[in-house]
Structure formats: structure tokens, C-alpha cells
Design an enzyme around this catalytic site. Structure first.
Site, short mmCIF file in Angstrom:
data_model
loop_
_atom_site.label_atom_id
_atom_site.label_comp_id
_atom_site.label_asym_id
_atom_site.label_seq_id
_atom_site.Cartn_x
_atom_site.Cartn_y
_atom_site.Cartn_z
N LYS A 107 0.84 -1.24 0.11
CA LYS A 107 -0.07 -0.13 -0.16
C LYS A 107 0.71 1.28 -0.06
O LYS A 107 0.30 2.25 -0.30
CB LYS A 107 -1.02 -0.06 1.14
CG LYS A 107 -1.91 -1.14 0.89
CD LYS A 107 -3.04 -0.93 1.76
CE LYS A 107 -4.26 -1.84 1.55
NZ LYS A 107 -3.89 -3.30 1.64
C1 LIG Z 1 -4.43 -4.54 0.95
C2 LIG Z 1 -3.63 -5.53 1.00
C3 LIG Z 1 -4.03 -6.68 0.17
C4 LIG Z 1 -5.01 -6.67 -0.76
O1 LIG Z 1 -4.95 -5.74 -1.94
P1 LIG Z 1 -6.44 -5.18 -2.66
O2 LIG Z 1 -6.02 -4.11 -3.61
O3 LIG Z 1 -7.24 -4.69 -1.50
O4 LIG Z 1 -6.93 -6.41 -3.15
C5 LIG Z 1 -3.07 -7.73 0.23
N1 LIG Z 1 -2.07 -8.06 0.87
C6 LIG Z 1 -1.76 -6.88 1.75
C7 LIG Z 1 -0.56 -7.13 2.63
C8 LIG Z 1 -2.55 -5.74 1.95
O5 LIG Z 1 -2.21 -4.86 2.77
#
Ligand SMILES: *Cc1c(COP(=O)(O)O)cnc(C)c1O
Length: 434
Positions: A107
């Protein structure tokens, strides 16, 4: 380029407006008016490009009307100031490590880019923006980190008291300066409800310019296409088909992958790895999309029962179910299977994978077993550093995890949060008196 709402009941807007609004007035999500296909010679020379050079090539066609190339370069350099290694586990199995950013989850790509873009648009004005984020863990710290110390921007994080892990709480509450953490006496749904209420409160919105740091923001989505190009640049044998396995929750990461595909990246297949929250898998099997309440799992960042980016994916493929089904393969796994995946990756390759990446690994393995299509470049997206899920992983493999410095440093700091009830009135008071 203009950005339009997936609900198509409002007029398309500029990138700046789309970023500041976050969500369109008709409740839809913003998508770019088109997906420019990149030139053949970009793809044939791609291994000569750095990550940031690729970022410039990919983002410029969307943003050039509003952000000049030199400014975009600076934004990119500030946002992506960390590495993205591709680790080879075997000839046809790779892990793309997306956790080298400051908060150890993928993120950071979206949140840091959004922060730089907003700060660019605010420059020279005396406007103040208040970013509200309801978080159950990773999102809050990535957004806070991205916006930390940026002038004109205040971030207010709402997290459910006692319902995030000890490490996550430290990450959320030790920033200070322009970041405020509100510890809500309630659950994650309460936090989300309060944020939504703030956005729809007329009086409050007349007083303050509120904006959302939520993952549906278009400025968080676009940069999530970049590392697919970069991974392709790094694979050795480009003649073999490339298959990406993406651990999915809200489907934002997967939507980034599909943007890369639309812009010409040669990918044979995308794999959506899911935990017990299997709504998207069922859609691919049946054509029916039935959102459900969330089930808690050990891959908790993927605990989403109603993935919002689903409507972007549908729109990008003209609601053509057959087309979507042909390009995306999906499987889902229980916690027990996920722990099995962590153990197996450690035993076979000596690699420590986190629970989210383990779901990606299991889904890719299923794909290979069911489609004996010869050699491929299989690439698993590792979305978080295993240290974020220490207990689960140490329990699975019986080995200590080394905690990276950037995580350790916040563990020693003092937690600072303001406790509020889950009554919107208290959030409102807090914001008005900020
Ligand atoms: C947010 C997140 C996901 C999922 O990603 P999306 O874009 O919501 O599908 C997977 N793994 C981690 C570690 C995350 O923080």
C-alpha cells in the site's frame, strides 16, 4: 485526460478533482477515459529502464494535461524511494517483493504517490485538507507515512480500539505532527460509518475540505500498475508466458494489473488468490456477484466481503463476463491451507513468505497443476513483509523473524492516540475544534 465515474451519472472530471473528491458524486469510482497503449519499442527495451523511468512512461499519458513531465518526475522520485526486487525461487517461480516501502506493505506505492500528488495540487494555495481514513491495519499507516510532514495536509486516522495487532497499533499511533490517531471504542465498521457520515455532513463539509485516503482513490490505483511492468522488465526469459498471482481483497492490486494489460503489457494470465472471503471466485465461476459479510482470517488485509474495485473491473471489460473469466483464474484457501503454504515455501525454497503471499503461492500452484502448459514465468506478488505477521509465521516454521529497522524504530516510540466513542458527534466535535 478526463476521469469518469463507473456509475456514469456525473460529468467526467480532471485528475485533480478526482483525487480530491475520492469518490464521484453519483457514488461511482473514477476510471481514466482511456488506457493509452505504450509503444512496441518501450516493451522491447524495457529491461534498460529503472523503476522510476517505467513509472514516468506509464503515468505520463494519464497526467500530462495537468502535471508537467519534470514535476511528475519529482513526484515519482519522492513517492517510490525504495526498491522492488524480483526473487527467483525456481526456474518458473518468482516472488515480487512489494514490501520494501516504509510501512512494509504494498500500500506504500499507492499511498505515497497520492500524498505527493495532493501536495502538488495544493502548492501555493493556503487551502488545508483533512484526510480521513478508517483503518483496520495496513492502510492507515501507509497513508499516514505518505502524508507525514506535508504542508497543508492533516491526516485523521480512525482505528478500532483493541482490534488491531500490537505492531499495527504502534505503526498507527507514533507519527505525531500532522497525523492524529483516533482510537474508536467500537469495531472497524463503526470507524467506516463515522468517516462516511463525516463526508455526507453538510455543515462539516462547508467548514472543512475533507478528503478520503481510502484505497478507491484513483491516485492510489494508477501506481499499482507500475510494478507489473517492472517485474516484466526483470524476468530473464521474456519468450515464456508471464503469469501474475495476486493476493486479493478489495481487488485494487488486481485492477492495477489489468490496467497494465490494457496498456499493452504481454501477460498470459492473472491469478486472483483469495482467502475464505471468496466472493470474487464465485463470480468467476457463476457470473453472480453476491457480496457477503466479512470473515476474519490470518491474511487479514484480504478480509473483504464486498470488494469495491469489482465495478471497475467490470467496467474496464465492458461488463463482458466471458472476457473477464478468460483472463483471470481464481482459487481460495482456508487459514489451514495458508499455513501449509507458508511451511511449504520455507521447506522447498528456504523463503519466508507472509500469509498473503502464501495465498498467492497456493493459487499459482493450483493453476500450474490444472493447466499443464509447459514452462512459464510465474510471479507471486508478496504484498507484506513477514515481520508484520510474526506470530503466525514463527508458529508455522518454528524460526525467529528478523524485524527490519524501519519497523523496529516505531516499536520503541510512545503511543499517542485520542480515545473517542463510536458516536459521530464526537468525531464531528473533534474535527470542528481541530
Ligand atoms: C491491502 C492488502 C491486500 C489486498 O489488496 P487489494 O488491493 O485490496 O486487493 C493484500 N495484501 C496486503 C498485505 C494488503 O495490505
Amino acid at each position: 485526460m478526463k476521469f469518469y465515474s463507473t456509475n456514469k451519472k456525473t460529468v467526467p472530471v480532471s485528475f485533480e478533482t478526482a483525487v480530491i473528491k475520492g469518490i464521484a458524486e453519483d457514488g461511482g469510482l473514477y476510471l481514466p477515459g482511456s488506457f493509452p497503449v505504450l509503444k512496441d519499442d518501450f516493451f522491447s527495451n524495457i529491461e534498460q529502464f529503472s523503476f522510476n523511468e517505467i513509472a514516468l512512461e506509464v503515468l505520463n499519458p494519464f497526467l500530462k494535461d495537468e502535471i508537467g513531465e519534470d514535476d511528475l518526475k519529482k513526484i515519482i522520485e519522492r513517492a517510490f524511494n525504495f526498491t522492488t526486487p524480483l526473487v527467483e525461487l525456481s526456474d518458473d517461480l518468482h516472488v515480487l517483493e512489494l514490501f520494501h516501502g516504509p510501512t512494509l506493505a504494498f500500500k506504500d506505492f499507492g499511498a505515497r504517490f497520492m500524498a505527493q500528488v495532493l501536495s502538488y495540487f495544493l502548492k501555493g494555495s493556503d487551502k488545508k485538507i483533512y484526510i480521513l481514513v478508517a483503518t483496520s491495519g495496513d492502510t492507515g499507516s501507509a497513508v499516514a507515512n505518505g502524508f507525514y510532514n506535508l504542508p497543508g495536509i492533516n491526516v485523521i486516522l480512525l482505528y478500532p480500539s483493541g482490534k488491531v495487532s500490537a505492531i499495527q497499533e504502534k505503526q498507527l499511533t507514533t507519527f505525531g505532527k500532522n497525523i492524529t490517531s483516533l482510537e474508536v471504542n467500537g469495531n472497524f465498521d463503526d470507524c467506516q460509518r463515522m468517516v462516511k457520515q463525516a463526508f455526507s455532513d453538510k455543515d462539516l463539509n462547508e467548514k472543512l475540505q475533507l478528503s478520503s485516503g481510502n484505497s478507491i482513490n484513483i491516485a492510489r490505483l494508477l501506481p499499482q500498475s507500475l510494478y507489473y511492468f517492472y517485474a516484466f522488465a526483470l524476468v530473464k526469459n521474456k519468450q515464456l508466458p508471464v503469469v501474475f498471482s495476486v493476493p486479493c481483497g478489495n481487488l485494487g492490486n488486481l485492477t492495477g494489473a489489468l490496467i497494465a494489460k490494457k496498456m499493452g503489457l504481454p501477460v498470459a494470465k492473472f491469478i486472483a488468490g483469495l482467502n475464505s472471503n471468496s466472493v470474487f471466485y464465485e463470480y468467476l465461476q457463476t457470473g453472480q456477484f453476491n457480496p457477503r459479510t466479512t470473515i476474519r482470517t490470518i491474511s487479514n488485509a484480504m478480509d473483504v466481503g464486498n470488494p469495491s474495485n469489482f465495478f471497475r473491473i467490470k467496467e474496464m471489460f465492458n461488463n463482458d463476463y466471458e472476457l473477464i473469466k478468460n483472463i483471470i483464474f481464481s482459487r481460495y484457501f482456508s487459514d489451514e491451507e495458508t499455513i501449509g503454504g507458508i511451511k511449504e515455501v520455507h521447506k522447498m525454497f528456504g523463503y519466508m513468505i507472509d500469509p498473503h503471499g502464501a495465498v498467492g503461492y497456493l493459487a499459482l500452484k493450483e493453476f500450474l497443476q490444472e493447466n499443464k502448459s509447459g514452462n512459464i514465468n510465474g510471479i507471486i506478488l508478496e504484498t507484506a513483509h513477514p515481520a508484520k505477521f510474526m506470530d503466525v509465521i514463527e508458529g508455522a516454521i518454528g524460526e525467529k523473524i528478523i524485524i527490519p529497522e524501519r519497523l523496529k524504530s516505531c516499536l520503541g516510540k510512545e503511543k499517542k492516540s485520542t480515545k473517542i466513542s463510536s458516536d459521530f458527534y464526537e468525531l464531528n466535535e473533534f474535527l470542528i475544534n481541530y
